[in-house]
Enzyme design. Structure first.
Site, PDB file in Angstrom:
ATOM      1  N   LYS A 114       0.846  -1.184   0.000  1.00 55.83           N
ATOM      2  CA  LYS A 114       0.000   0.000   0.000  1.00 55.83           C
ATOM      3  C   LYS A 114       0.888   1.243   0.000  1.00 55.83           C
ATOM      4  O   LYS A 114       1.502   1.587   1.003  1.00 55.83           O
ATOM      5  CB  LYS A 114      -0.922   0.059   1.222  1.00 55.83           C
ATOM      6  CG  LYS A 114      -2.026   1.141   1.031  1.00 55.83           C
ATOM      7  CD  LYS A 114      -2.564   1.693   2.332  1.00 55.83           C
ATOM      8  CE  LYS A 114      -1.759   2.838   2.858  1.00 55.83           C
ATOM      9  NZ  LYS A 114      -1.845   4.083   2.036  1.00 55.83           N
ATOM     10  N   GLU A 172       9.623   1.144  11.057  1.00 51.24           N
ATOM     11  CA  GLU A 172      10.646   2.198  10.948  1.00 51.24           C
ATOM     12  C   GLU A 172       9.891   3.506  11.058  1.00 51.24           C
ATOM     13  O   GLU A 172       9.135   3.881  10.159  1.00 51.24           O
ATOM     14  CB  GLU A 172      11.407   2.076   9.629  1.00 51.24           C
ATOM     15  CG  GLU A 172      12.677   2.897   9.597  1.00 51.24           C
ATOM     16  CD  GLU A 172      12.483   4.239   8.915  1.00 51.24           C
ATOM     17  OE1 GLU A 172      12.284   5.240   9.653  1.00 51.24           O
ATOM     18  OE2 GLU A 172      12.514   4.283   7.683  1.00 51.24           O
ATOM     19  N   CYS A 230      13.226  10.853   7.512  1.00 55.15           N
ATOM     20  CA  CYS A 230      13.138  10.463   8.925  1.00 55.15           C
ATOM     21  C   CYS A 230      14.463  10.569   9.652  1.00 55.15           C
ATOM     22  O   CYS A 230      14.491  10.729  10.877  1.00 55.15           O
ATOM     23  CB  CYS A 230      12.587   9.045   9.037  1.00 55.15           C
ATOM     24  SG  CYS A 230      13.519   7.843   8.057  1.00 55.15           S
ATOM     25  N   GLU A 286       9.509  15.793  15.732  1.00 52.93           N
ATOM     26  CA  GLU A 286       9.916  15.604  14.344  1.00 52.93           C
ATOM     27  C   GLU A 286       9.096  16.538  13.455  1.00 52.93           C
ATOM     28  O   GLU A 286       7.880  16.382  13.330  1.00 52.93           O
ATOM     29  CB  GLU A 286       9.704  14.157  13.914  1.00 52.93           C
ATOM     30  CG  GLU A 286      10.206  13.889  12.507  1.00 52.93           C
ATOM     31  CD  GLU A 286       9.995  12.458  12.059  1.00 52.93           C
ATOM     32  OE1 GLU A 286      10.856  11.929  11.335  1.00 52.93           O
ATOM     33  OE2 GLU A 286       8.953  11.867  12.425  1.00 52.93           O
TER      34      GLU A 286
END
Length: 414
Positions: free
Chosen positions: A105, A181, A215, A312
């Site tokens: 996906k 992750e 990331c 983040e």
């Protein structure tokens, strides 16, 4: 798999255009670096496909035994929007080599290249049903994959918040294993013995590559006090030469943020940084181009408890923090819920060894950043997730270990 890799090579320009249009990524970087890297990893895993072996065991009793390594079954891959081609290859390649079938996906923002890859896989001769691409939103298609009783494993890359939901759905369905992750807030640590000009350029890349939508961005830049002022001057000088614009222009360093929602989210963090007392040294404004463009933004006078130093942002926003000693920076670098990556910039081998062993992160780069390789396992500590991708270890995420034992003739086990 090798034919699949060849077909991607032959169609690299079209795939690069799809990812550039979908996500605002730089076309030439996709064409020259990211997609060729994906092809290289696909070939790497193809080379490992016939080298998956069990182990003959030396038993303490009168038994003969060995292990088999078998495909885990049907895998659900949920991939993010920031690097659709790289993440497609990172997840699909080892799963194919392990002998699994899969449902992929792609993110709803960037589905086009995944659909094209499925087309090429079919042309390469992958049997129907081995590689399936299902588009849709995370709350529907992603949730269905995570909770489906006939999916045996889920591999997810994305935010920590959604990672929790994936784990919950997997646990409540068939208790399928999950590899995650997730987010990061990586420290980029600069000691005072480095070449300031060289490392300032590396720090800029470490935060602003892919418009900060990465990331492992080294967005917490810790600079030792002896070179702090000089380093800031170099950073600003280099940030001013950073070109923001059309991702199809080869002279551009940074394209637009992926969509309006994310663009507004990044701008919100910039405003929070100002309100909490950080000093805006560069950027912070909209680019004067039409679109979701944000200039490279550098904050100084940042304290560890500020929102921009903790959360983040996933955009072109850097926080520069001053430190004095090795002990201090180790403590501060580890004072985060994340643990994905870290950069250590020093010419002192003792410092490099000490700090690399002390930072709680899955990947440590010394005097480099974004130094990926097919053989280098990648993954996080703490709330950055678990499981390792890349390297031969990545195949283990898609294999089960089966132990087989038989008695030796005339043994008491008969």
């Amino acid at each position: 798999m090798l034919k699949f890799a060849d077909l991607i090579d032959e169609n690299v320009e079209e795939i690069a255009a799809l990812d550039a249009i979908d996500g605002g990524k730089l076309y030439f970087f996709l064409k020259i670096v990211e997609i060729p890297g994906a092809v290289e990893y696909l070939r790497y895993c193809a080379g490992a496909a016939d080298k998956i072996h069990g182990t003959t065991l030396k038993m303490s009793r009168e038994l003969q035994a060995y292990t088999l390594r078998e495909p885990i079954g049907v895998v659900g891959h949920i991939i993010p929007w920031n690097s659709p081609s790289h993440m497609f290859a990172m997840k699909v390649s080892p799963a194919l080599a392990a002998g699994c079938t899969m449902v992929v996906k792609p993110a709803e923002q960037t589905p086009l290249s995944a659909l094209y890859y499925a087309h090429l896989a079919k042309l390469a001769g992958l049997p129907d049903g081995v590689l399936n691409v299902v588009t849709g939103y995370g709350s529907t298609a992603g949730a269905a994959i995570s909770s489906h009783m006939d999916i045996d494993k889920v591999s997810f890359t994305g935010s920590t918040e959604v990672g929790r939901l994936v784990m919950q759905a997997a646990a409540l369905s068939n208790l399928k294993p999950v590899s995650l992750e997730l987010g990061g807030k990586s420290p980029f640590i600069v000691f005072d013995d480095v070449d300031v000009d060289q490392i300032a350029s590396l720090a800029l890349q470490g935060t602003f590559l892919n418009k900060g939508e990465i990331c492992i961005a080294g967005s917490r830049v810790f600079v030792q006090e002896g070179i702090y002022d000089k380093f800031l001057i170099k950073l600003v000088e280099k940030a001013k030469s950073w070109v923001v614009g059309d991702p199809f222009d080869p002279n551009v360093h940074q394209g637009p943020q992926v969509d309006k929602n994310h663009y507004e989210r990044v701008l919100k963090f910039i405003e929070i940084g100002k309100k909490e007392g950080a000093t805006l040294l560069a950027g912070g404004n909209l680019s004067n181009r039409k679109g979701y463009y944000i200039e490279p933004t550098i904050f100084t006078d940042v304290s560890d408890d500020m929102t921009i130093a903790k959360e983040e942002i996933f955009g072109p926003v850097m926080s520069v923090l001053k430190f004095k000693t090795v002990e201090e920076v180790i403590k501060r670098a580890n004072a985060t819920k994340y643990g994905l990556a870290a950069g250590i910039m020093t010419n002192d081998l003792n410092i490099a060894n000490r700090v690399s062993r002390s930072i709680r992160a899955g990947v440590i780069w010394i005097n480099c950043y974004f130094a990926f390789d097919n053989d280098l396992p990648f993954g996080g500590y703490k709330m950055s997730g678990f499981g390792r991708e890349m390297g031969l270890e990545s195949l283990n995420m898609y294999l089960q270990v089966k132990s087989v034992a038989t008695p030796i003739y005339n043994s008491p086990w008969l």
